[in-house]
Design a protein around this motif. Structure first.
Motif, short mmCIF file in Angstrom:
data_model
loop_
_atom_site.label_atom_id
_atom_site.label_comp_id
_atom_site.label_asym_id
_atom_site.label_seq_id
_atom_site.Cartn_x
_atom_site.Cartn_y
_atom_site.Cartn_z
N GLN A 33 0.76 -1.10 0.06
CA GLN A 33 -0.04 -0.13 -0.01
C GLN A 33 0.71 1.39 -0.07
O GLN A 33 0.26 2.32 -0.01
N ALA A 34 2.24 1.19 -0.02
CA ALA A 34 3.30 2.15 0.03
C ALA A 34 2.62 3.09 0.95
O ALA A 34 2.69 4.63 0.81
N LEU A 35 2.69 2.80 2.27
CA LEU A 35 2.24 3.55 3.57
C LEU A 35 3.27 4.41 3.97
O LEU A 35 3.11 5.25 4.75
N TYR A 36 4.67 3.81 3.67
CA TYR A 36 5.60 4.46 4.63
C TYR A 36 6.99 4.52 3.63
O TYR A 36 7.08 3.36 3.05
N TYR A 41 11.97 10.72 2.29
CA TYR A 41 12.64 10.08 3.26
C TYR A 41 12.82 8.47 2.78
O TYR A 41 12.20 8.05 2.09
N PHE A 42 13.63 7.82 3.34
CA PHE A 42 13.85 6.46 3.27
C PHE A 42 13.79 5.87 4.20
O PHE A 42 14.39 5.96 5.51
N ARG A 54 10.82 3.19 -5.13
CA ARG A 54 9.18 2.93 -5.05
C ARG A 54 8.81 1.38 -5.10
O ARG A 54 9.64 0.49 -5.62
N PRO A 55 7.84 1.05 -4.58
CA PRO A 55 6.80 1.61 -3.78
C PRO A 55 7.23 2.22 -2.34
O PRO A 55 6.58 2.95 -1.83
N VAL A 56 8.10 1.49 -1.94
CA VAL A 56 8.78 1.91 -0.59
C VAL A 56 10.10 2.52 -0.80
O VAL A 56 10.86 1.56 -1.29
N ALA A 57 10.54 3.69 -0.36
CA ALA A 57 11.84 4.08 -0.44
C ALA A 57 12.96 3.13 0.51
O ALA A 57 12.82 3.57 1.57
N ALA A 156 13.30 -1.39 -8.27
CA ALA A 156 12.27 -0.58 -8.89
C ALA A 156 12.89 0.16 -10.05
O ALA A 156 14.23 0.36 -10.20
N GLU A 157 11.90 0.49 -10.95
CA GLU A 157 12.31 1.18 -12.24
C GLU A 157 12.80 2.34 -12.15
O GLU A 157 13.65 2.97 -12.62
N GLY A 158 12.27 3.19 -11.05
CA GLY A 158 12.72 4.59 -10.82
C GLY A 158 11.20 5.31 -10.53
O GLY A 158 10.10 4.85 -10.64
N ASP A 159 11.57 6.64 -9.98
CA ASP A 159 10.30 7.37 -9.62
C ASP A 159 10.30 8.71 -10.81
O ASP A 159 10.74 8.14 -11.90
N GLU A 160 9.58 9.55 -10.66
CA GLU A 160 9.04 10.60 -11.59
C GLU A 160 10.38 11.45 -12.07
O GLU A 160 10.52 11.48 -13.37
#
Length: 192
Positions: A33-36, A41-42, A54-57, A156-160
């Motif tokens: 749910q990518a809650l935190y 922040y990581f 992502r979905p969680v750093a 992960a593939e990457g963020d924005e």
């Protein structure tokens, strides 16, 4: 997952002990749910977790042997910061050694509830400043290795901005090696 004071922020007790850390992470509600943590922040994880944006750093250490002093410096800072969770587990086990250091005489279905209750009680003790030091049996700074040469499953593939967890880790490592950009709170420098 705990904060800098050693209070548990999230506890997922839904898997048997023989499941790999990365699989437990992927099955946890926090991950699915990518809650935190909040943006920017990581979380710090040992080598048993994937380095993700992502979905969680999650930032993990570089695999040994490190390729440069920059990676080595990053790993030292990472290990020091991650020791908080190791100490927290040590304190939890010390506080309730009669529960954690011998076989529970309950039905296995209740074991996760007992562990969860101990975590809640631990947080109450931390909030009440009931300080308890862990026993010295803990191996501080030990980091698990992922055997297959990757930083872990599910990268992960990457963020924005197009940065993967590994690229973000690289930027963090570079910042730790740039003395003019370091906040004073990071303390000593070991650059050449």
């Amino acid at each position: 997952m705990c904060d800098a004071k050693g209070s548990f922020l999230d506890v997922y007790i839904g898997q048997p002990g023989s499941v790999h850390d990365a699989l437990v992470l992927r099955r946890s509600p926090m991950y699915s749910q990518a809650l935190y943590p909040p943006a920017g922040y990581f979380l710090l994880g040992d080598g048993g977790y994937p380095c993700l944006q992502r979905p969680v750093a999650i930032m993990t250490p570089y695999r040994q042997p490190v390729a440069s002093q920059v990676e080595g410096r990053y790993n030292r800072h990472h290990a020091r910061a991650r020791n908080v969770i190791e100490r927290t587990f040590g304190i939890l086990k010390t506080r309730w050694r009669s529960i954690f250091l011998r076989a529970l005489e309950i039905r296995p279905v209740f074991a996760p509830k007992v562990v969860g209750a101990c975590c809640v009680l631990h947080n109450i003790c931390v909030a009440a400043h009931d300080i308890l030091e862990e026993e010295q049996e803990q191996d501080e700074g030990e980091m698990a290795e992922v055997p297959d040469g990757r930083d872990g499953p599910g990268n992960a593939e990457g963020d924005e901005r197009g940065l993967s967890g590994r690229e973000v880790r690289g930027h963090l490592a570079a910042q730790l090696s740039a003395p003019q950009d370091l906040p004073a709170c990071l303390g000593e420098h070991d650059y050449i």
